[in-house]
Design a protein around this motif. Sequence first.
Motif, PDB file in Angstrom:
ATOM      1  N   THR A 224      -0.317  10.597  -3.436  1.00 27.04           N
ATOM      2  CA  THR A 224       0.014  11.943  -2.965  1.00 27.04           C
ATOM      3  C   THR A 224       0.666  12.767  -4.077  1.00 27.04           C
ATOM      4  O   THR A 224       0.392  13.956  -4.212  1.00 27.04           O
ATOM      5  CB  THR A 224       0.930  11.908  -1.729  1.00 27.04           C
TER       6      THR A 224
ATOM      7  N   TRP B 260       0.820  -1.211   0.000  1.00 27.95           N
ATOM      8  CA  TRP B 260       0.000   0.000   0.000  1.00 27.95           C
ATOM      9  C   TRP B 260       0.855   1.262   0.000  1.00 27.95           C
ATOM     10  O   TRP B 260       0.412   2.309  -0.461  1.00 27.95           O
ATOM     11  CB  TRP B 260      -1.002  -0.010   1.156  1.00 27.95           C
ATOM     12  N   THR B 261       2.071   1.201   0.456  1.00 25.45           N
ATOM     13  CA  THR B 261       2.936   2.381   0.489  1.00 25.45           C
ATOM     14  C   THR B 261       3.216   2.899  -0.913  1.00 25.45           C
ATOM     15  O   THR B 261       3.253   4.110  -1.134  1.00 25.45           O
ATOM     16  CB  THR B 261       4.246   2.065   1.222  1.00 25.45           C
TER      17      THR B 261
ATOM     18  N   TYR C 220       0.253   4.750  -1.976  1.00 30.06           N
ATOM     19  CA  TYR C 220       0.138   6.001  -1.220  1.00 30.06           C
ATOM     20  C   TYR C 220       1.040   7.090  -1.821  1.00 30.06           C
ATOM     21  O   TYR C 220       0.606   8.225  -2.019  1.00 30.06           O
ATOM     22  CB  TYR C 220       0.504   5.752   0.245  1.00 30.06           C
TER      23      TYR C 220
ATOM     24  N   CYS D 207      -5.272   2.003  -1.131  1.00 27.23           N
ATOM     25  CA  CYS D 207      -4.513   1.961   0.127  1.00 27.23           C
ATOM     26  C   CYS D 207      -5.405   1.484   1.279  1.00 27.23           C
ATOM     27  O   CYS D 207      -4.972   0.679   2.105  1.00 27.23           O
ATOM     28  CB  CYS D 207      -3.963   3.342   0.477  1.00 27.23           C
TER      29      CYS D 207
ATOM     30  N   PHE E 172      -5.812   6.228  -3.196  1.00 25.60           N
ATOM     31  CA  PHE E 172      -6.050   6.260  -1.748  1.00 25.60           C
ATOM     32  C   PHE E 172      -7.047   5.173  -1.335  1.00 25.60           C
ATOM     33  O   PHE E 172      -6.891   4.538  -0.296  1.00 25.60           O
ATOM     34  CB  PHE E 172      -6.550   7.635  -1.288  1.00 25.60           C
TER      35      PHE E 172
ATOM     36  N   LEU F 164      -5.088   8.341   5.206  1.00 18.78           N
ATOM     37  CA  LEU F 164      -5.827   8.042   3.977  1.00 18.78           C
ATOM     38  C   LEU F 164      -7.193   8.710   3.985  1.00 18.78           C
ATOM     39  O   LEU F 164      -7.615   9.318   2.998  1.00 18.78           O
ATOM     40  CB  LEU F 164      -5.982   6.530   3.810  1.00 18.78           C
TER      41      LEU F 164
END
Length: 157
Positions: free
Chosen positions: A113, A105-106, A109, A131, A128, A143
């Motif tokens: 962003t 998930w990083t 993310y 995530c 998001f 999130l």
Amino acid sequence: MKFVYTDKKNEEMRHILMMRPDLEEAKARLEQDDTDGRALYEYATALANNGRLEEAVEVYSKGIAFNPFYAPCYFGRGRRNNALGHFWGAVADFSVAIQLDPSCWTYWYYRATTLNLKDYVEESMDDFRQCLHLSQPAEHYPLIHWLYTSNVQLGRF
């Protein structure tokens, strides 16, 4: 396809994100095998932590050349490209990292962003949401915040 969250995977990513390798130690590890993706990642991270972002991008690229399936090198290069203002290069690198490891998930993310900050709000919201699907509730606060502010930005609240 269902992705399974694991504590081991989350700890590995925390280690990658929090890594603060000593430049000389990282260089010494790299001298043992200058084709090792992990050693190249650590050395590039040490360079970046010392403000040598352009050099770090070159070393991440070398890591990718030697191990094109090692997602952390794409992730690291994406982070440094982002810091240098090369947003589309960063998005491309995060996208490749996602393709190599879609359960992390990083990676989603960081791409989200970056897209959001370039005013690609709708696209960032999709990432998001991904995530949210891949992470544990303890990690949901940022999130939810991004999703809320994105909806506000789009005039939905």
